[in-house]
Design an enzyme around this catalytic site. Structure first.
Site, mmCIF file in Angstrom:
data_model
loop_
_atom_site.group_PDB
_atom_site.id
_atom_site.type_symbol
_atom_site.label_atom_id
_atom_site.label_comp_id
_atom_site.label_asym_id
_atom_site.label_seq_id
_atom_site.Cartn_x
_atom_site.Cartn_y
_atom_site.Cartn_z
ATOM 1 N N LYS A 73 0.830 -1.197 0.000
ATOM 2 C CA LYS A 73 0.000 0.000 0.000
ATOM 3 C C LYS A 73 0.871 1.256 0.000
ATOM 4 O O LYS A 73 0.670 2.166 -0.815
ATOM 5 C CB LYS A 73 -0.908 0.018 1.231
ATOM 6 C CG LYS A 73 -1.782 1.270 1.300
ATOM 7 C CD LYS A 73 -2.473 1.434 2.632
ATOM 8 C CE LYS A 73 -1.596 2.151 3.620
ATOM 9 N NZ LYS A 73 -2.340 2.943 4.614
ATOM 10 N N ASN A 74 1.843 1.308 0.900
ATOM 11 C CA ASN A 74 2.662 2.520 1.025
ATOM 12 C C ASN A 74 3.505 2.780 -0.221
ATOM 13 O O ASN A 74 3.849 3.925 -0.508
ATOM 14 C CB ASN A 74 3.549 2.433 2.267
ATOM 15 C CG ASN A 74 2.746 2.547 3.555
ATOM 16 O OD1 ASN A 74 1.608 3.021 3.544
ATOM 17 N ND2 ASN A 74 3.320 2.108 4.658
ATOM 18 N N CYS B 265 -5.297 10.322 9.705
ATOM 19 C CA CYS B 265 -4.524 9.502 10.629
ATOM 20 C C CYS B 265 -4.780 9.930 12.068
ATOM 21 O O CYS B 265 -4.907 11.109 12.354
ATOM 22 C CB CYS B 265 -3.041 9.617 10.328
ATOM 23 S SG CYS B 265 -2.120 8.253 11.049
ATOM 24 N N ARG C 269 2.493 14.032 12.781
ATOM 25 C CA ARG C 269 3.157 13.747 11.509
ATOM 26 C C ARG C 269 3.217 14.994 10.626
ATOM 27 O O ARG C 269 2.644 15.028 9.542
ATOM 28 C CB ARG C 269 2.438 12.612 10.778
ATOM 29 C CG ARG C 269 2.361 11.335 11.578
ATOM 30 C CD ARG C 269 1.429 10.321 10.954
ATOM 31 N NE ARG C 269 2.120 9.334 10.180
ATOM 32 C CZ ARG C 269 1.527 8.322 9.552
ATOM 33 N NH1 ARG C 269 0.235 8.170 9.640
ATOM 34 N NH2 ARG C 269 2.214 7.466 8.854
ATOM 35 N N ASP D 190 4.904 0.107 12.052
ATOM 36 C CA ASP D 190 3.625 -0.425 11.553
ATOM 37 C C ASP D 190 3.404 -1.889 11.914
ATOM 38 O O ASP D 190 2.374 -2.464 11.570
ATOM 39 C CB ASP D 190 3.531 -0.258 10.032
ATOM 40 C CG ASP D 190 3.136 1.157 9.636
ATOM 41 O OD1 ASP D 190 2.680 1.915 10.515
ATOM 42 O OD2 ASP D 190 3.273 1.507 8.453
ATOM 43 N N ARG E 172 -8.367 0.126 4.717
ATOM 44 C CA ARG E 172 -7.367 1.040 4.168
ATOM 45 C C ARG E 172 -6.045 0.336 3.911
ATOM 46 O O ARG E 172 -5.222 0.830 3.134
ATOM 47 C CB ARG E 172 -7.142 2.218 5.119
ATOM 48 C CG ARG E 172 -8.320 3.180 5.254
ATOM 49 C CD ARG E 172 -7.982 4.336 6.171
ATOM 50 N NE ARG E 172 -6.724 4.945 5.772
ATOM 51 C CZ ARG E 172 -5.753 5.289 6.612
ATOM 52 N NH1 ARG E 172 -5.886 5.067 7.893
ATOM 53 N NH2 ARG E 172 -4.646 5.829 6.163
#
Length: 421
Positions: free
Chosen positions: A22-23, A118, A123, A308, A400
């Protein structure tokens, strides 16, 4: 709103195909804004964040074609027709800020809403903005939007990041491909997703070296062209499913997995007494006899232990033999899963950025609530080994970052289902 029900059902057995990252995909997709030719991405994960990015790019003028059920996406930005990324789309997802660098590099202007999406800390995007200013951009913050201009184009510069930010490295890497002259990004992030982006940009004609190290050098070119690129394996999905047979018992093969994507994580699993072996098709993970050992974990930027995977690791350590200490150094407010695990019988004490987990013999099913993406999957993993029924609510976070999670676990023998309330 959907919930997921998990019933402890004994050992798992089988194989799980690991999706594209995903990232990585969310970083690769904005690269279409750098060229007027088509960019084709394969091995794309089928997730809600991908749909949101398609929506964002479409609003900027990109023609989007979704093929093979979403696993291939063709992006064609012949012309950027709108230079404003509006709040109503950007608020859903932090990765939206990655359209800023490419639009500025190609057309010399971009207006992008400050992002949302988020719940795990501030961040801030200040590193992105400082880096772009070093490349010659004029930046102003007005009414929640970043207004950026580079009327005469971007110019190469030496940029030293205060922190090895993944997002800032990605944004500046893309912007620098079309800047005049040489750009050096110092203290750059080293994640596999950065290397994947650099590989794709090189296919598009960019001149990049040093990716995967702390110093990345980019020689600006006048124009980039189209390319076809496969999205790298999702190391976070890989690590998550590696823990499933440890928590529930059994043995599972993770198709497409590689130890070098998760070396620090695999070292911790070995210290716990978990067997991880490479196969021709990926990785095989098996639980060993008896309880796993407790282990201390400190999250760090790549190649360290991934933040993560901290929540999932905590779920596993809840039933380990001994005490484990987890220190979160990347994001604040990232132990929101701990109170929910405690509802399932876990023994966890949180103090600031440190959580102390004392292993218990068994977790017990309970109604729990997901607070963010990784927290939601940690509760599902805990439910695999808990006595009775675990009901995880607010699982929209899950969609997500994990495609077809229930199907993948069910295929290995898990008793898991999604229900609509």
């Amino acid at each position: 709103m959907d919930s997921i029900i998990v019933r402890g059902n004994g050992p798992l057995s089988g194989e799980i195909p690991i999706a594209g990252a995903k990232n990585a995909a969310l970083t690769l997709m904005p690269a279409t804004l750098l060229t007027d030719e088509p960019l084709t991405l394969t091995n794309v994960p089928r997730l809600s964040d991908i749909k949101t990015t398609n929506e964002l790019l479409s609003s900027l003028g990109t023609e989007v074609a979704v093929l093979q059920g979403g696993q291939i996406i063709v992006l064609d930005t012949h012309k950027i027709t709108n230079h404003t990324a509006h709040y109503d789309i950007v608020r859903k997802m932090r990765a939206s800020i990655l359209v800023l660098g490419p639009m500025l590099a190609r057309d010399g202007e971009a207006v992008v809403s400050l992002p949302g999406g988020c719940a795990i800390g501030a961040r801030p995007v200040d590193l992105h903005l400082k880096g772009l200013e070093a490349l010659g951009a004029e930046i102003e913050l007005k009414e929640g939007y970043v207004h950026a201009k580079a009327p005469t184009g971007l110019k190469g510069a030496v940029i030293e990041l205060e922190f090895a930010s993944v997002g800032a490295t990605e944004n500046l890497l893309m912007a620098a491909t079309l800047a005049k002259g040489t750009t050096v990004i110092k203290n750059a992030a080293r994640e596999p997703e950065i290397v994947d982006l650099a590989d794709c940009l090189r296919k598009m004609g960019a001149q990049i070296s040093g990716d995967g190290s702390t110093d990345i050098t980019i020689e600006g070119v006048e124009k980039l062209h189209g390319a076809t690129h496969p999205v790298v394996t999702d190391r976070i999905e890989l690590g998550t499913y590696m823990l499933a047979p440890v928590i529930a018992g059994g043995e599972v093969e993770l198709l497409g997995g590689r130890i070098n994507l998760l070396a620090a994580f695999c070292e911790k699993l070995d210290a716990c007494g978990i067997s991880v072996t490479e196969t021709k098709r990926g990785l095989k993970v098996a639980s060993r006899n008896g309880r796993i050992k407790g282990v201390d974990v400190v999250t760090e930027p790549f190649p360290g232990f991934p933040t993560d995977l901290q929540a999932q690791m905590m779920a596993m350590l809840c039933t380990a033999d001994g005490t484990s200490v987890l220190e979160e150094t990347i994001f604040e407010n990232r132990f929101m899963h701990a109170p929910e695990l405690i509802r399932m019988g876990a023994s966890i004490e949180v103090s600031g950025g440190t959580a102390t987990v004392t292993g218990v013999e068994k977790l017990k099913g309970a109604p729990v609530m997901a607070t963010d993406l990784r927290a939601s999957v940690s509760l599902i993993l805990a439910g695999l080994a808990a006595e009775g029924e675990t009901i995880v609510s607010r699982v929209y976070h899950l969609d997500r970052g994990y495609e077809r999670l229930e199907d993948k676990l069910s295929a290995c023998g898990a008793n898991i289902e999604r229900v609509s309330e």
